[in-house]
Enzyme design. Structure first.
Site, PDB file in Angstrom:
ATOM      1  N   ASP A  18      16.305 -16.328  92.072  1.00  0.00           N
ATOM      2  CA  ASP A  18      17.735 -16.540  91.805  1.00  0.00           C
ATOM      3  C   ASP A  18      18.426 -15.231  91.416  1.00  0.00           C
ATOM      4  O   ASP A  18      17.796 -14.321  90.887  1.00  0.00           O
ATOM      5  CB  ASP A  18      17.862 -17.571  90.675  1.00  0.00           C
ATOM      6  CG  ASP A  18      19.242 -18.184  90.613  1.00  0.00           C
ATOM      7  OD1 ASP A  18      20.059 -17.943  91.530  1.00  0.00           O
ATOM      8  OD2 ASP A  18      19.518 -18.905  89.641  1.00  0.00           O
ATOM      9  N   ASN A  66      21.498 -25.859  99.489  1.00  0.00           N
ATOM     10  CA  ASN A  66      22.074 -24.589  99.975  1.00  0.00           C
ATOM     11  C   ASN A  66      22.849 -24.743 101.287  1.00  0.00           C
ATOM     12  O   ASN A  66      23.665 -23.889 101.636  1.00  0.00           O
ATOM     13  CB  ASN A  66      20.995 -23.509 100.149  1.00  0.00           C
ATOM     14  CG  ASN A  66      20.470 -22.952  98.849  1.00  0.00           C
ATOM     15  OD1 ASN A  66      19.322 -22.513  98.761  1.00  0.00           O
ATOM     16  ND2 ASN A  66      21.285 -22.957  97.806  1.00  0.00           N
TER      17      ASN A  66
HETATM   18  C1  FPP Z   1      19.473 -17.509  95.086  1.00  0.00           C
HETATM   19  O1  FPP Z   1      20.454 -16.540  94.780  1.00  0.00           O
HETATM   20  C2  FPP Z   1      18.798 -17.179  96.322  1.00  0.00           C
HETATM   21  C3  FPP Z   1      18.882 -17.888  97.492  1.00  0.00           C
HETATM   22  C4  FPP Z   1      19.708 -19.096  97.608  1.00  0.00           C
HETATM   23  C5  FPP Z   1      18.188 -17.472  98.719  1.00  0.00           C
HETATM   24  C6  FPP Z   1      16.906 -16.717  98.555  1.00  0.00           C
HETATM   25  C7  FPP Z   1      16.729 -15.870  99.736  1.00  0.00           C
HETATM   26  C8  FPP Z   1      16.170 -14.634  99.759  1.00  0.00           C
HETATM   27  C9  FPP Z   1      15.526 -14.025  98.592  1.00  0.00           C
HETATM   28  C10 FPP Z   1      16.196 -13.767 100.990  1.00  0.00           C
HETATM   29  C11 FPP Z   1      15.568 -14.306 102.203  1.00  0.00           C
HETATM   30  C12 FPP Z   1      14.249 -14.953 102.001  1.00  0.00           C
HETATM   31  C13 FPP Z   1      13.080 -14.579 102.586  1.00  0.00           C
HETATM   32  C14 FPP Z   1      11.878 -15.398 102.375  1.00  0.00           C
HETATM   33  C15 FPP Z   1      12.966 -13.386 103.426  1.00  0.00           C
HETATM   34  P1  FPP Z   1      21.976 -16.999  94.645  1.00  0.00           P
HETATM   35  O2  FPP Z   1      22.655 -16.669  95.912  1.00  0.00           O
HETATM   36  O3  FPP Z   1      22.047 -18.424  94.215  1.00  0.00           O
HETATM   37  O4  FPP Z   1      22.437 -16.054  93.473  1.00  0.00           O
HETATM   38  P2  FPP Z   1      23.599 -16.341  92.416  1.00  0.00           P
HETATM   39  O5  FPP Z   1      23.161 -17.542  91.614  1.00  0.00           O
HETATM   40  O6  FPP Z   1      23.603 -15.086  91.610  1.00  0.00           O
HETATM   41  O7  FPP Z   1      24.861 -16.551  93.192  1.00  0.00           O
END
Ligand code: FPP
Length: 242
Positions: A18, A66
């Site tokens: 996250d 998501n």
């Molecule tokens: C949460 O951060 C993260 C995600 C919803 C996606 C995770 C994806 C990756 C790490 C990259 C691609 C994955 C792979 C396996 C190559 P957020 O966007 O919710 O962050 P925030 O809460 O700060 O807005």
């Protein structure tokens, strides 16, 4: 360097990655840049787990919820995912890592699904480590799906109600054959499970850190493992019984 003992290593680490969006905001960049940096952190952590000899790593890459994000972000994430799979497949193979996906693969775009299926096929005989990507994954969805399949099997006479216990039920989940996580890490200072591995985390140790996922390093991983190794896991028993 963090003090990590080779003896009590977690066999399965699960991570809620996250903070990509907040990392981007902090650096005055677009959200997708946060995800791109997040994919770099994935590389680092997969390598580190393989070096340490952790047999199972499960990463929450995309939840059922998501899909509700803006179209641009969802398609950017899918593109990143495909790129990651295509660029990492050789390294996964070289390092004897099997790629596995948990979640509703059928809801992914055909090209992404194909890249994943291809990578799963190419790595299916690898034995040193399993990299589990949770994609279009939701814990409640998974339990409902398992219940449906179980009821279907019961209707077909393949299983009777008195045969159903937690061990049998586990076999109907996406994670069939995979041990429950010993350690769950969540980055970015949030203290929630967010519909991740609800069934499997019954006795998992939780570790929370303020670090945003794109900034997560091998040192942070070692800190989490070191803290895990200081915990006493009692599984409902008393200290004296252990
Ligand atoms: C949460 O951060 C993260 C995600 C919803 C996606 C995770 C994806 C990756 C790490 C990259 C691609 C994955 C792979 C396996 C190559 P957020 O966007 O919710 O962050 P925030 O809460 O700060 O807005």
């Amino acid at each position: 360097m963090q003090d990590v003992s080779e003896k009590r290593l977690p066999q399965h680490i699960a991570i809620i990655m996250d903070g990509n969006g907040r990392w981007a905001k902090k650096h005055k960049k677009k959200r997708i840049e946060g995800h791109r940096r997040g994919a770099e952190a994935v590389r680092i952590v997969v390598r580190a787990c393989r070096e340490l000899g952790i047999p199972y790593l499960t990463l929450f890459a995309f939840s059922t919820e998501n899909w509700l994000r803006p179209y641009e972000e969802v398609s950017g994430l899918m593109r990143l995912l495909k790129q990651y799979i295509q660029s990492e497949i050789d390294e996964l193979s070289k390092n004897d890592i099997r790629l596995n996906v948990i979640g509703d693969l059928s809801s992914l775009k055909k090209s992404v699904r194909r890249a994943l299926e291809d990578a799963m096929k190419k790595t299916e005989n690898n034995r040193s480590m399993v990299l589990n990507l949770a994609l279009s994954y939701g814990g409640r969805d998974e339990i409902v799906m398992a219940a449906r399949r179980l009821i279907q099997d019961a209707k077909e006479g393949l299983i009777s109600p008195d045969e159903v216990d937690d061990e049998t039920f586990s076999r109907y989940l996406y994670t069939a054959g995979i041990p429950d996580p010993d350690l769950l890490i969540r980055t970015s200072g949030e203290f929630r499970i967010s519909n991740f591995l609800l069934w499997q985390c019954a006795y998992t140790e939780f570790y929370f850190t303020d670090v945003f996922w794109p900034d997560f390093t091998k040192e942070d991983l070692l800190a989490a493992i070191s803290e895990y190794q200081r915990r006493e896991r009692r599984f409902g028993r008393t200290s004296d019984q252990l």
